[in-house]
Design an enzyme around this catalytic site. Structure first.
Site, PDB file in Angstrom:
ATOM      1  CE  LYS A   1     -68.001  12.959  23.457  1.00 34.33           C
ATOM      2  NZ  LYS A   1     -67.787  12.429  24.810  1.00 34.33           N
TER       3      LYS A   1
ATOM      4  CB  SER B   1     -65.626  10.524  26.757  1.00 37.32           C
ATOM      5  OG  SER B   1     -64.770  10.802  25.672  1.00 37.32           O
TER       6      SER B   1
END
Length: 801
Positions: free
Chosen positions: A750, A707
């Site tokens: 996140k 990511s």
């Protein structure tokens, strides 16, 4: 010497004397002039024995040097000096470790033993004292001086004393069962008084130190007196031991008598009713109150018949009794009635937990289906989220909402399959597994069981507990869960299992397949403030003995505590900080000091210490530094990716404890830049003559995953173009070699981490739009999300012009 065996009187009588009388004529080994001609004598240290003159005794030697000494002495016809070690534990005695007084002996015969040791039959002749050690290798050799015994002045008194010693020795032989009867014969047939004294001193049950003192005594009269005293002490100990033995035998006889009487009483009780029969009657009475199937009834009758056939005094009786106690204590077909008041259940959940809308919705859906159908297999819910978000306590709220019993089962660190399935009842200390024990504890067959920390189950030498849970957590199989202790199936289909975990990565795929996974993300700042006001402050006031007016924390103070003194997705650390404030208030109250109940921000810092610096994104104000978003087991977090150029040949260096996937992302990013340098506005010369170093700070923390791909590429482009990345901007997404941006997971965690860090703009893959739309708008009210499909879009949004 490796070993010198303790020489017992029995060995000497049964072995030594037999060898001597049958194979050896002792007259052939009378003292000769060889004794006076020999100047240097080999010295043989022994332990746990002392040799006296005119005594024949076997010595077993296992050490090579000792065997060599004995064999050479026999071959040369030499006398040897036998001395005792001061410390019998020493394997390698030195000169200072042996006594200087010993006995000169002659080797009569050497017998080789199967294990490589030898036994030497020796006869003592004279006491001696070592004058000087001549040599120590391969064994001790010494000059000696002979010692003469001082004869008694009063011969009659000496002979009378020896008669007393002889009589006492015979009494000791009679009392001590370890001394053979042959010793009695040997003592009676020794005519010489001096030889009798030496024989008894050698073989009596004295300590080696006491025997050495007797050997060193030159006066025969004194030696006899000391020997007589030691024999009296030994005789008293033997008498006392025999008295204790007789008393113990009487006690055993008494116990046997009581046993037979108890057996008679038990027989009478069985005739009149009672005794072991009452155990059976109690169990049958308990069984009549149970609701169970015909199969269970047949099994019970079979086991109760087995109990009736067993002897009540046998260990198997107690095993069978314990088994039937557990069997009848289980709530078989006993169920609590579920509460179908959906509105009330919603209020219970809202009162106990603020937020967690998805999980509340799922529970209410389950209750609605249960109400309409009135019969449904309970689902297996798996609550996954960071610590401190209320996963475990949610199980209690669900039980309260449904009106069911609640049991919590901690699985953290479990590494034995029998903890789940139980032990077979044939083993000592056998018991049922934790699942059935929890059912028994709840008293109902449809409780709510919370399987806490299911991701932290270990795997040991005794099976895999997580594999044993496969049957427990499968709605199609747990209708007849088999426990090794119960030895038959038990219906778990009505039990509502709620498992909790911090991460799915360590849970077996088949186990995940049997559960309904519900992700619980962290709380927003506003939710944490509300949770603190509704629950945490009141809880800590009660736990610290304070009332509701003892202290107050406003929104501004709570916000400061959350931002400056905690960094988490849950509220566990927040509760600890409020607890610290509560303890401070309790101390002021106990000391009768005045304080302001309205705790200010300044007072918060004074109590909790220096606030931590805010993890904002201002440090990205230089080229090559990008803010990335990461998912961890404790929630979302931000990380910084740095890159810098140096003169070289286009090499790529990566540091920061990166995993394989993360390193591959950096390699892909550089290859993309090399392929698209013209479109990106990066000169070919810079790529070929500049080395680039990529670093992810907090180098001690392992990092991996795809990511960070777009963040790494943006960092490299920023360094090559020497342009900054826009402030307050973060990004997450995977890249391909052709510049396509792929979606990643953990979006909610996140984005919450981004809001905590003061991020205002976030770049995500277009495919992650659906994940963002599932998040409540209140969570993202200060956040602007940019959706992209290709890396060119990321560069355009992120790099300042």
């Amino acid at each position: 010497m490796t070993e010198f065996e303790d020489i017992s009187l029995e060995e000497m009588i049964s072995d030594g004397f037999d060898i001597v009388t049958e194979e050896i004529n002792l007259s052939d080994f009378a003292e000769t002039d060889k004794n006076s001609e020999q100047k240097i004598f080999p010295i043989l240290p022994v332990r746990n024995m002392v040799m006296f003159p005119n005594v024949v005794i076997p010595i077993t030697a296992g050490r090579k040097t000792s065997i060599q000494l004995l064999e050479e002495a026999q071959k040369n016809g030499d006398f040897i000096g036998i001395v005792s070690q001061k410390n019998s534990d020493l394997e390698q005695p030195s000169e200072k470790d042996i006594y200087t007084t010993g006995t000169l002996a002659k080797i009569i015969k050497i017998i080789k033993l199967p294990e490589g040791n030898i036994t030497a039959i020796t006869k003592g002749f004279h006491r001696f004292k070592i004058k000087k050690i001549i040599d120590t290798r391969p064994y001790f050799k010494a000059e000696i001086s002979k010692l003469k015994d001082t004869q008694p002045k009063d011969r009659e008194e000496y002979e009378a004393l020896l008669e007393n010693i002889k009589d006492l020795a015979l009494k000791i032989i009679e009392l001590d069962p370890n001394i053979p009867n042959a010793a009695n014969f040997a003592i009676k047939n020794i005519n010489n008084n001096d030889d009798l004294l030496n024989f008894i001193c050698t073989n009596a049950n004295f300590s080696s130190i006491a025997k050495q003192k007797l050997l060193e005594e030159k006066s025969l009269m004194t030696r006899a007196n000391q020997c007589y005293e030691l024999m009296h002490e030994d005789f008293r100990k033997l008498e006392l031991r025999n008295q204790i033995h007789q008393k113990t035998s009487k006690d055993l006889d008494k116990q046997q008598r009581e046993y037979f009487l108890n057996q008679q009483i038990r027989t009478i009780q069985e005739e009149l009713g009672g005794g072991p029969e009452s155990d059976v009657e109690d169990l049958i009475a308990k069984a009549k109150t149970k609701k169970w199937s015909q199969e269970v009834e047949d099994h019970f009758q079979k086991e109760i018949s087995r109990l009736q056939r067993q002897n009540p005094n046998s260990p198997d009786y107690n095993v069978q009794r314990n088994y039937l106690d557990f069997f009848t204590d289980l709530p078989w077909e006993t169920y609590t009635k579920d509460i179908f008041d959906i509105a009330k259940a919603e209020k219970v959940l809202d009162k106990a937990h603020f937020g967690l809308e998805d999980i509340k919705k799922r529970i209410l859906e389950h209750m609605a289906v249960l109400k309409l159908k009135n019969n449904m297999k309970s689902p297996i819910l798996l609550l996954v989220g960071p610590p401190g978000v209320g996963k475990t306590s949610l199980g209690k709220s669900i039980a309260d909402a449904l009106g069911r019993k609640y049991v919590r089962l901690s699985l953290g660190g479990l590494h034995d399959e029998s903890e789940i399935r139980g032990h077979r009842k044939t083993y000592i200390g056998a018991m049922a597994g934790r699942i059935l024990q929890s059912i028994k504890k709840s008293g109902t067959s449809n409780p709510v069981i919370v399987l806490d920390e299911i991701d932290k189950i270990g795997q040991g030498l005794h099976g895999d507990p997580s594999s044993a849970l496969l049957e427990v957590l499968d709605p199609e199989q747990n209708k007849s869960f088999y426990d090794n202790f119960l030895e038959m199936g038990y219906d778990l289909s009505k039990v509502m299992f709620i498992a909790t975990a911090n991460s799915l990565s360590t849970i077996q795929t088949p186990l995940l397949d049997r559960t309904e996974i519900i992700q619980i993300a962290g709380y927003t700042l506003e939710e944490k403030i509300e949770i603190a006001k509704r629950h945490l402050i009141r809880k800590q006031q009660e736990e610290n003995g304070l009332d509701a007016k003892s202290f107050k924390l406003g929104n501004a103070e709570l916000k400061h505590i959350i931002e400056a003194h905690t960094s988490e997705s849950g509220v566990r650390t927040l509760e600890k900080r409020i607890a610290a404030i509560g303890r401070w208030v309790a101390l002021q109250t106990a000391l009768l000091k005045e304080y302001d109940p309205k705790i200010s921000v300044e007072k918060v810092d004074e109590i909790l210490g220096v606030p931590r610096p805010k993890s904002l994104s201002e440090i990205t104000g230089v080229p090559g530094v990008v803010t990335g978003l990461a998912w961890t087991s404790v929630g979302g977090d931000i990380l910084y990716i740095e890159s810098i150029l140096s003169n070289g040949k286009g090499a790529l260096t990566m540091t920061g404890n990166l995993g394989t996937v993360m390193k591959e992302s950096a390699t892909i990013a550089l290859e993309y830049i090399k392929a698209k340098h013209d479109e990106l506005g990066i000169p070919q010369e810079d790529i070929e003559k500049k080395n680039i170093h990529v670093h992810v700070p907090e180098g001690a923390t392992p990092k991996d995953g795809p990511s960070a791909g777009i963040a790494m590429l943006t960092s490299m482009v920023s360094s090559f173009k020497n342009k900054k990345v826009k402030p307050h901007l973060a990004m997450t997404g995977e890249i391909t070699l052709r510049g396509k941006v792929l979606p990643v997971g953990g979006i909610k965690e996140k984005l919450l981490a981004a809001t905590r860090a003061g991020i205002k703009d976030v770049i995500l893959c277009e495919a992650n739009r659906k994940d963002v739309e599932e998040i409540k708008k209140d969570y993202l009210k200060n956040l602007r999300v940019h959706y992209v499909n290709r890396m060119e879009e990321v560069i355009d949004i992120a790099i300042e012009e």
